[in-house]
Design a protein around this motif. Structure first.
Motif, mmCIF file in Angstrom:
data_model
loop_
_atom_site.group_PDB
_atom_site.id
_atom_site.type_symbol
_atom_site.label_atom_id
_atom_site.label_comp_id
_atom_site.label_asym_id
_atom_site.label_seq_id
_atom_site.Cartn_x
_atom_site.Cartn_y
_atom_site.Cartn_z
ATOM 1 N N THR A 337 0.847 -1.190 0.000
ATOM 2 C CA THR A 337 0.000 0.000 0.000
ATOM 3 C C THR A 337 0.885 1.243 0.000
ATOM 4 O O THR A 337 2.022 1.204 0.493
ATOM 5 C CB THR A 337 -0.916 0.063 1.245
ATOM 6 O OG1 THR A 337 -0.103 0.062 2.433
ATOM 7 C CG2 THR A 337 -1.873 -1.113 1.287
ATOM 8 N N ILE A 338 0.357 2.334 -0.553
ATOM 9 C CA ILE A 338 0.965 3.648 -0.407
ATOM 10 C C ILE A 338 0.284 4.315 0.770
ATOM 11 O O ILE A 338 -0.929 4.529 0.760
ATOM 12 C CB ILE A 338 0.796 4.503 -1.681
ATOM 13 C CG1 ILE A 338 1.331 3.763 -2.899
ATOM 14 C CG2 ILE A 338 1.480 5.858 -1.502
ATOM 15 C CD1 ILE A 338 2.804 3.457 -2.861
ATOM 16 N N ASP A 339 1.043 4.653 1.810
ATOM 17 C CA ASP A 339 0.460 5.159 3.052
ATOM 18 C C ASP A 339 0.426 6.682 3.116
ATOM 19 O O ASP A 339 -0.464 7.252 3.756
ATOM 20 C CB ASP A 339 1.246 4.619 4.258
ATOM 21 C CG ASP A 339 1.291 3.104 4.267
ATOM 22 O OD1 ASP A 339 0.280 2.483 3.897
ATOM 23 O OD2 ASP A 339 2.341 2.529 4.630
ATOM 24 N N ALA A 340 1.399 7.336 2.528
ATOM 25 C CA ALA A 340 1.446 8.806 2.564
ATOM 26 C C ALA A 340 2.188 9.298 1.340
ATOM 27 O O ALA A 340 3.180 8.694 0.908
ATOM 28 C CB ALA A 340 2.124 9.296 3.840
ATOM 29 N N PHE A 341 1.677 10.406 0.786
ATOM 30 C CA PHE A 341 2.330 11.027 -0.367
ATOM 31 C C PHE A 341 2.134 12.528 -0.269
ATOM 32 O O PHE A 341 1.008 13.008 -0.142
ATOM 33 C CB PHE A 341 1.727 10.514 -1.682
ATOM 34 C CG PHE A 341 2.174 11.295 -2.889
ATOM 35 C CD1 PHE A 341 3.380 11.016 -3.505
ATOM 36 C CD2 PHE A 341 1.400 12.329 -3.389
ATOM 37 C CE1 PHE A 341 3.801 11.754 -4.599
ATOM 38 C CE2 PHE A 341 1.798 13.066 -4.487
ATOM 39 C CZ PHE A 341 3.008 12.771 -5.095
ATOM 40 N N HIS A 342 3.232 13.255 -0.294
ATOM 41 C CA HIS A 342 3.173 14.717 -0.302
ATOM 42 C C HIS A 342 4.207 15.218 -1.300
ATOM 43 O O HIS A 342 5.371 14.793 -1.277
ATOM 44 C CB HIS A 342 3.483 15.298 1.081
ATOM 45 C CG HIS A 342 2.562 14.818 2.159
ATOM 46 N ND1 HIS A 342 1.220 15.108 2.176
ATOM 47 C CD2 HIS A 342 2.801 14.055 3.255
ATOM 48 C CE1 HIS A 342 0.668 14.544 3.237
ATOM 49 N NE2 HIS A 342 1.594 13.902 3.904
ATOM 50 N N LEU A 343 3.782 16.113 -2.181
ATOM 51 C CA LEU A 343 4.676 16.752 -3.138
ATOM 52 C C LEU A 343 4.515 18.252 -2.971
ATOM 53 O O LEU A 343 3.450 18.810 -3.233
ATOM 54 C CB LEU A 343 4.340 16.330 -4.567
ATOM 55 C CG LEU A 343 5.265 16.877 -5.655
ATOM 56 C CD1 LEU A 343 6.675 16.316 -5.495
ATOM 57 C CD2 LEU A 343 4.714 16.551 -7.038
ATOM 58 N N GLY A 344 5.573 18.902 -2.503
ATOM 59 C CA GLY A 344 5.493 20.316 -2.177
ATOM 60 C C GLY A 344 5.481 21.212 -3.396
ATOM 61 O O GLY A 344 5.688 20.773 -4.536
ATOM 62 N N PRO A 345 5.243 22.509 -3.176
ATOM 63 C CA PRO A 345 5.262 23.474 -4.278
ATOM 64 C C PRO A 345 6.681 23.649 -4.821
ATOM 65 O O PRO A 345 7.663 23.340 -4.140
ATOM 66 C CB PRO A 345 4.752 24.756 -3.612
ATOM 67 C CG PRO A 345 5.060 24.591 -2.161
ATOM 68 C CD PRO A 345 4.944 23.129 -1.868
#
Length: 381
Positions: A337-345
């Motif tokens: 599973t993918i649990d967390a994903f964040h891509l900043g500005p």
């Protein structure tokens, strides 16, 4: 499953709105944690409560916690744990420090990141001379990963919170998927284990033409990627209704193809398979040298090669990057599973990426492996 041609992305679908009934359906059962200094912002908190309740969701607020047999800081964090979305309202003051050394708002924000809640941040007084130093540091760190919204009035805050919750609901209810080389937004996505059906409103004639080509030329095995899986499929049926010269409502039926065995996962020069996957991705995405020449096979693959150099709006870029990274991890057997994903500005041509996944457990009687965290600065040009 590889196709080296650039992706065809239905960019205009990013603006597809939800109906009010769809928004209420999404909000039902959702919990939204509201984090801020309580005594400083009574009107703002009331406005945010209204924005949350207007979509049928439940606000989780300190004012509603009541008497509990745990400390206040434990009660705050328990509220974050059971929430789907974290709404942070940051102003000039940092707040009183808890025994942990953090203010309650800072601790709640960190906990929301840890549990993988959706993050929505709203800031008043950014850069003002009266802002506490620790608060300035907290905001600067948050802005490295999240796009924040400023506000100057209670009314503006309520409007911005409503807009952000609608955006999150739209992302959840109309996920982006990849079929072959096209990426579209799914209005409906259903599967019975062997057949997957995608209903989408395509606003790109090039994307529509590509799908028709798959149908008319009986394209063989195509990659299919959703936020939760990656597999090989064959497009077996496509029915279209044309709403305008550039809008096609498509119903796509995909039949799953037999998988070609399971990827081998083994120790490599004393490096376990989960750590090897993390290092390989770090080297390819961030330009590090953690494997020092030990990369081979899929470890040399750049998961984002198909979109490098393209001008893609942020609203589309984030879900597409998540799709491509998820596909790499699923196809190579690295992730369950993918649990967390964040891509900043974008900052100075780079974006801060934070990705966490849970590896598969090869042994039914063994504890689940620890999640793997990848974090660094990504350049997409």
């Amino acid at each position: 499953m590889s196709d080296a041609r650039p992706l065809l992305i239905d960019l205009r679908s990013a603006a597809l709105p939800l109906s009010h009934d769809q928004l209420l359906d999404w909000g039902a059962g959702r919990q939204v944690f509201v984090s801020s200094l309580i005594t400083d912002l009574p009107a703002e908190r009331a406005a945010v409560r209204t924005a949350i309740e207007d979509i049928g969701a439940q606000p989780v607020m300190f004012e509603d916690l009541g008497g509990q047999d745990v400390s206040a800081d434990q009660a705050y964090l328990a509220g974050v744990h059971r929430s789907d979305v974290y709404v942070g309202i940051f102003t000039e003051r940092y707040g009183v420090r808890l025994p942990s050394g953090y203010s309650a708002t800072h601790a709640e924000f960190s906990e929301a990141e840890t549990v993988g809640a959706r993050i929505a941040l709203f800031i008043r007084g950014l850069g003002g001379p009266d802002m506490d130093g620790p608060q300035r540091d907290l905001i600067a760190g948050a802005q490295n990963l999240y796009t924040t919204s400023s506000f100057t009035s209670v009314e503006e805050l309520q409007r911005r919170v409503s807009q952000r919750l609608r955006e999150i609901a739209t992302e959840d209810l109309t996920p982006w998927v990849r079929i072959g080389r096209v990426v579209v937004r799914a209005r409906e996505l259903t599967t019975d284990g062997s057949t997957t059906t995608v209903v989408t409103e395509v606003r790109s004639n090039a994307v529509h033409a590509e799908l028709v080509q798959y149908r008319d030329h009986l394209a063989g095995s195509l990659p299919f990627v959703s936020p939760t899986e990656a597999k090989s499929v064959q497009l077996t049926a496509l029915s279209s209704s044309t709403a305008s010269t550039q809008t096609h409502v498509e119903r796509i039926t995909l039949r799953e193809q037999a998988q070609q065995g399971n990827p081998m996962r083994m120790n490599m020069n004393g490096i376990g398979p989960n750590e090897y996957a993390r290092r390989a991705l770090s080297d390819v995405l961030f330009g590090t040298s953690e494997l020092e020449g030990l990369r081979f096979g899929s470890a040399n693959t750049d998961p984002l090669a198909l979109i490098r150099g393209q001008q893609i709006d942020d609203a589309v870029l984030r879900p597409v990057v998540r799709l491509l990274l998820g596909a790499y991890l699923f196809e190579n057997g690295h992730a369950r599973t993918i649990d967390a994903f964040h891509l900043g500005p974008a900052r100075n041509g780079k974006r801060h990426l934070k990705l966490q996944w849970s590896p598969p457990n090869p042994y039914s009687n063994a504890p689940d492996p620890a999640p793997v965290l990848l974090e660094g600065d990504l350049q997409l040009r």
